[in-house]
Each structure stands twice: as C-alpha cells, then as structure tokens.
Design a protein around this motif. Structure first.
Motif, PDB file in Angstrom:
ATOM      1  N   LYS A  33       0.851  -1.180   0.000  1.00  0.00           N
ATOM      2  CA  LYS A  33       0.000   0.000   0.000  1.00  0.00           C
ATOM      3  C   LYS A  33       0.889   1.233   0.000  1.00  0.00           C
ATOM      4  CE  LYS A  33      -3.890  -1.959   2.465  1.00  0.00           C
ATOM      5  NZ  LYS A  33      -4.744  -1.838   3.645  1.00  0.00           N
ATOM      6  N   SER A  34       0.523   2.191  -0.813  1.00  0.00           N
ATOM      7  CA  SER A  34       1.318   3.405  -0.853  1.00  0.00           C
ATOM      8  C   SER A  34       0.902   4.329   0.293  1.00  0.00           C
ATOM      9  CB  SER A  34       1.139   4.117  -2.193  1.00  0.00           C
ATOM     10  OG  SER A  34      -0.161   4.648  -2.276  1.00  0.00           O
ATOM     11  N   LYS A  35       1.769   5.251   0.606  1.00  0.00           N
ATOM     12  CA  LYS A  35       1.500   6.192   1.690  1.00  0.00           C
ATOM     13  C   LYS A  35       0.274   7.049   1.362  1.00  0.00           C
ATOM     14  CE  LYS A  35       3.914   9.507   4.592  1.00  0.00           C
ATOM     15  NZ  LYS A  35       5.162  10.197   4.843  1.00  0.00           N
ATOM     16  N   ALA A  36       0.089   7.373   0.097  1.00  0.00           N
ATOM     17  CA  ALA A  36      -1.053   8.188  -0.311  1.00  0.00           C
ATOM     18  C   ALA A  36      -2.364   7.477   0.000  1.00  0.00           C
ATOM     19  CB  ALA A  36      -0.966   8.511  -1.796  1.00  0.00           C
ATOM     20  N   GLY A  41      -7.170   7.042   3.368  1.00  0.00           N
ATOM     21  CA  GLY A  41      -8.022   6.232   4.236  1.00  0.00           C
ATOM     22  C   GLY A  41      -8.264   6.907   5.571  1.00  0.00           C
ATOM     23  N   LYS A  42      -7.213   7.517   6.132  1.00  0.00           N
ATOM     24  CA  LYS A  42      -7.356   8.221   7.411  1.00  0.00           C
ATOM     25  C   LYS A  42      -8.287   9.421   7.265  1.00  0.00           C
ATOM     26  CE  LYS A  42      -2.894   7.008   9.429  1.00  0.00           C
ATOM     27  NZ  LYS A  42      -1.588   7.523   9.875  1.00  0.00           N
ATOM     28  N   ARG A  43      -8.115  10.171   6.175  1.00  0.00           N
ATOM     29  CA  ARG A  43      -8.970  11.343   5.958  1.00  0.00           C
ATOM     30  C   ARG A  43     -10.423  10.930   5.784  1.00  0.00           C
ATOM     31  NH1 ARG A  43      -5.176  14.798   1.823  1.00  0.00           N
ATOM     32  NH2 ARG A  43      -3.712  15.531   3.404  1.00  0.00           N
TER      33      ARG A  43
END
Length: 87
Positions: A33-36, A41-43
C-alpha cells in the motif's frame, strides 16, 4: 552441447522464447500500500466520524426538543434535580 528448448528465431533474426511459470493465485498475493492510500483512508475515516457526530448531535437536539414538548422542561434540568436529591 545442450539442446536449446523453446527458442526460435523470427524473420528479423530476433530470438523468441517461451517461459513456463506456475499459475499464480492473485487472491493470495498481497501488494504494497502506498503512503497516499493510507493518508486518504485516514482522511476518509475522519470525515465519516465527523458526519456521524453531526448526525448524532442533530438527533440529540431533536429528542431534547421532543422531550421538552412532551414533559414541559429540558432533560438536563431533570438530571440536575435528581442528582441534588441523591446528595
């Protein structure tokens, strides 16, 4: 000399070969999974929490108004009076 298998030459003189690999089950593979994606997902989760909290606060206000119309006073006043009697 060893015989070279699965090799051929096309009209242009390029060597072409065939590779034999086992069939891969892509259902069991796990990609990175990329950091983006993690940030997105958090947002999304935060936005969902905010929306839920807003909806709950609206419901609390509506229920409080309904309680006041039914019983003639706010629900908090009842809580304060009952806590004073306990002391």
């Amino acid at each position: 000399p060893r015989k070279v298998k699965n090799h051929s030459t096309n009209l242009f003189g390029e060597t072409i070969g065939r590779l034999h690999l086992e069939k891969q089950n892509i259902d069991n593979l796990q990609g990175r999974k990329s950091k983006a994606l993690r940030i997105a997902g958090k947002r999304e989760a935060q936005a969902e929490e905010v929306a839920i909290e807003e909806e709950l606060s609206k419901e609390r206000e509506e229920m409080g108004e309904e309680f006041r119309q039914t019983y003639g006073y706010k629900e908090e006043e009842e809580d304060n009076n009952s806590s004073k009697k306990k002391e």
